[in-house]
Design a protein around this motif. Structure first.
Motif, PDB file in Angstrom:
ATOM      1  N   ASN A   8       0.829  -1.205   0.000  1.00 28.45           N
ATOM      2  CA  ASN A   8       0.000   0.000   0.000  1.00 28.45           C
ATOM      3  C   ASN A   8       0.865   1.258   0.000  1.00 28.45           C
ATOM      4  O   ASN A   8       0.640   2.178  -0.785  1.00 28.45           O
ATOM      5  CB  ASN A   8      -0.938  -0.015   1.206  1.00 28.45           C
TER       6      ASN A   8
ATOM      7  N   PHE B 141      -1.959   0.907  -3.422  1.00 28.17           N
ATOM      8  CA  PHE B 141      -3.068  -0.009  -3.126  1.00 28.17           C
ATOM      9  C   PHE B 141      -2.444  -1.229  -2.459  1.00 28.17           C
ATOM     10  O   PHE B 141      -1.282  -1.552  -2.700  1.00 28.17           O
ATOM     11  CB  PHE B 141      -3.869  -0.394  -4.374  1.00 28.17           C
TER      12      PHE B 141
ATOM     13  N   ASP C 104      -5.912  -3.396   5.911  1.00 28.18           N
ATOM     14  CA  ASP C 104      -6.122  -3.049   4.504  1.00 28.18           C
ATOM     15  C   ASP C 104      -7.486  -3.566   4.049  1.00 28.18           C
ATOM     16  O   ASP C 104      -7.999  -4.535   4.614  1.00 28.18           O
ATOM     17  CB  ASP C 104      -5.040  -3.695   3.633  1.00 28.18           C
TER      18      ASP C 104
ATOM     19  N   LYS D 268     -14.895  -4.025   2.656  1.00 26.08           N
ATOM     20  CA  LYS D 268     -14.501  -2.621   2.685  1.00 26.08           C
ATOM     21  C   LYS D 268     -13.757  -2.316   3.987  1.00 26.08           C
ATOM     22  O   LYS D 268     -14.067  -2.870   5.033  1.00 26.08           O
ATOM     23  CB  LYS D 268     -15.736  -1.724   2.571  1.00 26.08           C
TER      24      LYS D 268
ATOM     25  N   ALA E 121     -12.414   3.826   4.841  1.00 27.37           N
ATOM     26  CA  ALA E 121     -12.529   4.240   3.434  1.00 27.37           C
ATOM     27  C   ALA E 121     -13.095   5.660   3.335  1.00 27.37           C
ATOM     28  O   ALA E 121     -13.967   6.045   4.094  1.00 27.37           O
ATOM     29  CB  ALA E 121     -13.442   3.271   2.684  1.00 27.37           C
TER      30      ALA E 121
ATOM     31  N   ASN F   7     -13.046   9.544  -2.687  1.00 25.87           N
ATOM     32  CA  ASN F   7     -12.062  10.287  -3.465  1.00 25.87           C
ATOM     33  C   ASN F   7     -12.732  11.000  -4.619  1.00 25.87           C
ATOM     34  O   ASN F   7     -13.699  10.491  -5.189  1.00 25.87           O
ATOM     35  CB  ASN F   7     -11.015   9.329  -4.010  1.00 25.87           C
TER      36      ASN F   7
ATOM     37  N   THR G 287     -13.401  -2.859  -7.571  1.00 25.76           N
ATOM     38  CA  THR G 287     -12.031  -2.500  -7.176  1.00 25.76           C
ATOM     39  C   THR G 287     -11.927  -1.006  -6.913  1.00 25.76           C
ATOM     40  O   THR G 287     -11.337  -0.565  -5.923  1.00 25.76           O
ATOM     41  CB  THR G 287     -11.044  -2.927  -8.286  1.00 25.76           C
TER      42      THR G 287
ATOM     43  N   CYS H 274     -11.476   1.256  -3.225  1.00 25.96           N
ATOM     44  CA  CYS H 274     -10.414   2.245  -3.014  1.00 25.96           C
ATOM     45  C   CYS H 274     -10.978   3.660  -2.926  1.00 25.96           C
ATOM     46  O   CYS H 274     -10.222   4.641  -3.017  1.00 25.96           O
ATOM     47  CB  CYS H 274      -9.379   2.142  -4.113  1.00 25.96           C
TER      48      CYS H 274
ATOM     49  N   CYS I  35      -6.805  -0.780 -11.210  1.00 24.00           N
ATOM     50  CA  CYS I  35      -5.536  -0.453 -10.551  1.00 24.00           C
ATOM     51  C   CYS I  35      -4.771   0.596 -11.345  1.00 24.00           C
ATOM     52  O   CYS I  35      -4.148   1.494 -10.768  1.00 24.00           O
ATOM     53  CB  CYS I  35      -4.682  -1.702 -10.383  1.00 24.00           C
TER      54      CYS I  35
ATOM     55  N   ILE J 282      -6.275   3.830 -10.634  1.00 25.10           N
ATOM     56  CA  ILE J 282      -5.903   4.292  -9.291  1.00 25.10           C
ATOM     57  C   ILE J 282      -4.483   4.859  -9.303  1.00 25.10           C
ATOM     58  O   ILE J 282      -4.215   5.897  -8.694  1.00 25.10           O
ATOM     59  CB  ILE J 282      -6.033   3.130  -8.283  1.00 25.10           C
TER      60      ILE J 282
ATOM     61  N   ASN K 212      -4.144   8.490  -8.123  1.00 23.26           N
ATOM     62  CA  ASN K 212      -3.277   8.640  -6.953  1.00 23.26           C
ATOM     63  C   ASN K 212      -2.228   9.708  -7.198  1.00 23.26           C
ATOM     64  O   ASN K 212      -1.979  10.565  -6.357  1.00 23.26           O
ATOM     65  CB  ASN K 212      -2.544   7.318  -6.702  1.00 23.26           C
TER      66      ASN K 212
ATOM     67  N   LEU L 270      -5.249   5.834  -0.265  1.00 22.78           N
ATOM     68  CA  LEU L 270      -6.033   4.732   0.299  1.00 22.78           C
ATOM     69  C   LEU L 270      -6.059   4.794   1.815  1.00 22.78           C
ATOM     70  O   LEU L 270      -5.121   5.287   2.431  1.00 22.78           O
ATOM     71  CB  LEU L 270      -5.438   3.401  -0.137  1.00 22.78           C
TER      72      LEU L 270
END
Lengths: 231, 231, 231, 231, 231, 231, 231, 231
Positions: free
Chosen positions: A14, A19, A45, A79, A83, A86, A109, A113, A209, A212, A216, A229
């Motif tokens: 992470n 992630f 996580d 979850k 969380a 975003n 997914t 996140c 991903c 993200i 990110n 995250l």
């Protein structure tokens, strides 16, 4: 025979990658998946298991009743309590209804996140008006995930309509010379629209991903390097 | 060694198939092509040699100065004096400029058989407006020949816009995972637009012959079975 | 025969996609490339021709002496006078020296669009220390373009070291069962590092365009939707 | 989670393409197919579901008892009440008995659209007399659909015997190096008979749609542009 | 460095296999071929070099002026003085004129071993009458070698017309999805005519050797085990 | 443009891996190879460049006249002055004469590292006596490198005859369905003789390195961990 | 719907090809196989159904109790009462025990046509002595059928030991890169032993038919053209 | 029908190859495996059956209760009473948990032959620290067996870290373009780390045999040629 510790989770992923380690479910035994989930939860996580077939999935759900198992997309997830929501407009488009399990894998997914993607199903190029009437949504997206099987033409048309990053996900929808999705994948890699990138066949998870990673980077810059995250 | 007659032309193909025997030029010697042209001319059929490389092509042109050799599409042809103008709206669309040699091969074949196709080059799906602004032309076509390399998405979009027959011609335009045109070909065979048919990679000639088969059938019915091609 | 206009440039692509129409050089004639460059210049867009072979490249350079032709990467480009310097840290890493032509194709494309990428050549995984000693550079990159042939392992290792978006470019470096780059491409698509996206073999240009899509989105948000590329 | 409308039927396809949206059954859930059928029926279009497996097929049949489910060819269809009988001689030939499910898929599609095809089963080239004794039927056909697996030689021989359009349908009949039908498909794409077009492996449905495109064009011309299919 | 003896001829192959060691020319240097020919001549065996390219071929011909070099089929051979005429009706049929180099490779190999094959060129299935009018020749053949590229349908039709052994030789005639002859080869291996056997692409030589194995067996029985080839 | 240092040699590979960085010559420019050689020589390592084509090879030889360039195997090498003779019986066997360039690549690599391999050329399984008569040499070998193209059967037979490690090297000798050596490679990977390992097509160099890894391990144990290669 | 006659047996194949129409069982319904058997029996030909799966096989056996159904090789057959014993030494060799179902398919086919083949199982090249100790049997065979999976080396070694015709049958024994038997098939097609011919993967039946074609030719000559098979 | 002896064990393989004949379980009947085990036990060799599916495996275990059947890796084995402990440090590394069945196949094979391998599971390159922290173990290994699916990058990184022999085992872990393990296999064959050798997909058994060949050679030298395996 001495018992070998068969699972060796990468618990600081992470902080390195933005992630946590997610679990590839296919081919793992119930015991292996259980062990991996336990390690990840200890680390606080969120948990995601992809490609988890029905038999093992139901047993895992029973063991971790706070998780959700979606048999249609073969995803199990729990979850994280920390969380947050975003920003970032992500649009997931599919060529047909049959591509939906892959789209849901991406959607779960992203939601896990902290993102809230929009899903536009059944917008294949054989009825191009269905796509064109969503042009504005597409152009306002920070990232578009285009999911399609058969001839995989969807990302090419989207790529020509927008300046947004387009992540193409080929699916194995089709038969015969669709070659289990290779045809769609090859087509997407040869898109005449410039700057389309591609992930493996049916890899909705990987597309999420990649999204993200992009968001990110964007968020961490704007938000003074705060981690995306939940920790 | 006794001399073998290496060429055995199928001189009644015109009456059986609606077009005469055309000559596949690749891998044939100058002598073999010369011999085949002579036989066909004796039969008063129009002459078409496809995939004829520069060296042999120039020698053939010198020998038959009433013919035309187009080095770009590797086609050599000699029109028959009895050629007439056939009705039938055929539109040839290409994805990019680089697909043009294949489109010209189709065009020359059709013209040799008395048709007058329209050519719309460089109309790939990455700039879909270029295609959409020609929607009416496409819908009014009796047959559309869609020529494209790379991801081969063109016929799918056209097939969704029109009710006309669409013959898809994959080309080897592209590199790497375009697999010499196989990717475009597979994509076209898996079109989500229904009723698209496909010919071999770069086979503009074959697409033209398929169009002639369709129009011949149509014309022969309307025109009381009169043969399409000049005898 | 009436002359057909063989090139049909998509001159508003810049406003739609964030970069202008670039020219795919392979298989085009000198005349076709010349015509396309003229149209694009009239539009005041920067000019980029990729995969342009030596013979045509030298003639194009002679005709447009303000352009640069790099025979090694087969790229010809003419910078726009209004180019500006965009922010954004892009790092291009290659597995070996032999992957450099592809890396240069990406570099020229990015530079033409106002970015200043960093190039780290010859950092393959067989000497993993070469990669690890650049970990900080990689982690500080907004986007990483990882170029590798043979077994294509580079993006997997980079993806595990960083949270940045990683665009993987397979090259045809290798022989035998490298299958002209397909092996590297398949490997990258199956990366065990999550969120790696992939472009076609040797497609440094496409990777650069994907990076521009991402950075454009980022910049246009921060910079109040101002267009990234010079108009 | 909010419910997403997973099916987005293209309800004006009939006016654009000459046949309505048909349903690709493979991989769809019972709920998705039910929803799609309902939308199409509201539109008064005929219903066709292809590649529908036994379990879902039987449930669909129960729900729509006016439909017919043929397990052998995996087709479900409901005729429209306004169906009419169209002219047009279509002949479907198969190489072997084992190719029949694909031939039936074509046959049902054509019948649903008002055509009355003739079926000549088990006429493979290893007993060429079986084909030759039907030469007249073939030559009098407006369109021939040639269905064959294994080496896929049938369309080549038919193409040489007739001037009619020939649509080749490769099947996956065979084993080992038949490669699931790819061998037949490649063979048909490389036919030495000119003007053969090809659809995907086992795609009897697609061949029928291609035939409808051709006949629609023909009929709409002769019949003053009246639409072919019932509205 | 000490000189290694690079060639190690199998000089008793004639007594074991019924034909001597022949030389595979491709990729061998002039010196290696020269050395091999010398060894074989010392053994009084006939000499055959296949797949011998022009440059080396011309030098070999100069060195061994009693040999014949046929550039078209890339074969060099020197007849043995003790050659005799063997019985056995072998027919070599080709699909097209372009398949002839492969047919000649078979023909030269057979002639060198004392057989007198008949060659029927340009008899492809797109003009099936050309084949049917030779039915009697085919049925009276002890062995048929069927040489064809493209879709490779020829052996299937021949196999259905006759009870004779049929050896199918795929050629690389064709382009695109002919896959360098693989399509013809796969088609032949999947022939619906039973009992067809196949050799490698373009391997006219191998087909001839297979024919010799069959006829040798036959002759050695009838002729009291006397060896077929000259000693 | 600022000059990038395009070559980044891994100069401590010798201590890590037991052999220094060798140079992959294919696709490198003269300047890049020159630079790499200079770096390696400064390190006092032996120099080996593989897959170096004629044009660059001749220029490199001129620049480094103490090196040897063998055009046949495309290898350039410069022995280190401190080279010593290592024990270890390595036997290189080839199926045919045409496999020799690959065998020489292995031989030169081994010799450069101080080993003295034995080469048995032209020992293919079609004349199995040639192999059987060397059974004792094979059984006394510490390592056998078996080099073969076509059907790649050689390592299977050797593996059944001996207890020694067998490294199989497929070559691209053959044509048509030899698929550029893939057939031999696949065959070797599926050997019915247990414990055969395989390297890439034509990779004599890699087989030699694998042999060095094995012998290094062996020698370093017996010889008190002294390094195998000259420092 | 009117009932179509789905089976169209080629009842004079015996006089044309030397063996009657045999039935390809895979993918046929019980009704179709029953119908075909009835037609063939009316013609007094022997019955052979290949690739007949367990469920249908058991029902067919119940219906025709004078037939034999071997589940292991998936063959059903009914001997003709007029069968006679033909001369001809046929040897079937297999690489391993696992290749036996394919060998039995060949054996049953030959026995049904009056031949008495010898079966040598489990003679793979990893224990070459098992093959060499049968050299005499092999050299005295009129035809050898060599059945092998994995690397498919068996026919190459046999071909080098004998002058007899060798028919190679690749099997799908193996896994991974055996590619379902393609590796063995490609290897056999690239045999370094000259004159090996090949049939499809697992096609023991086809190898038997090829053997019958050869022996028929031989017998019909010696026996004054009398037909081989019972009428 | 006379009963054929279907199994023909190679009972002196131990003295020739250093390990006895092991049994390939896939596709063999219960009777065939039983017979093979009995022959091997009579010879006092250890018994190993690989790829033995559940149904037959359980019956074999019941018949030979002193054996162990591991359903997870599909291995059945019976240790020989004379087994001894051999020296030799073998390390088996896997990329992920899902590769474990293949690693266990290798482990059981080695243990049966008297070796004691170390197993390091779940050490894939996406968390490279997991591998780097074991660098010393790897460098001290006599042989490393690296087992990985997906992109197969593990052996490349290991090969760069150590001088030990590395045997790479691709697995079929992955989906889509992992092509059933071919992607990992091709990647390993194209490793940029020199001297990596590769076995078939999932062939943990073969990797173990290769390791035994190497260690046998080493041990037999040091231990005066005494045989490695129990007699």
């Amino acid at each position: 025979m001495k018992k070998i510790k068969e699972v060796n989770c990468d618990l600081n992923r992470n902080s390195r990658c933005g992630f946590p380690e997610f679990i590839y479910g296919e081919g793992k035994t119930f015991e292996q998946i259980k062990l991996a989930i336990c390690e990840i939860r200890k680390n606080n996580d969120p948990v995601l298991v992809t490609r988890l077939d029905r038999n093992v999935g139901k047993k895992i759900k029973k063991l971790f009743p706070d998780g959700i198992y979606d048999e249609y997309s073969r995803v199990f997830f729990i979850k994280s309590k920390k969380a947050r929501n975003n920003p970032g407009k992500i649009t997931i488009v599919t060529g047909g209804t049959t591509d939906l399990p892959v789209a849901y894998e991406a959607k779960y997914t992203l939601e896990l996140c902290g993102f809230s993607p929009t899903l536009l199903p059944d917008s294949g190029v054989a009825g191009i008006h269905r796509l064109l009437e969503n042009t504005e949504i597409l152009q306002n997206s920070d990232i578009i995930i285009a999911v399609a099987g058969m001839e995989g033409a969807l990302p090419s048309v989207i790529g020509g309509l927008t300046a947004s990053p387009v992540i193409a996900v080929p699916t194995n929808v089709g038969y015969g010379s669709s070659l289990g999705g290779l045809t769609a994948m090859f087509a997407m890699l040869n898109s005449c629209a410039n700057g389309i990138t591609v992930v493996n066949i049916n890899n909705g998870f990987g597309a999420a991903c990649a999204a993200i990673r992009m968001l990110n980077r964007y968020l961490s810059n704007r938000l003074s390097k705060s981690p995306l995250l939940p920790k």
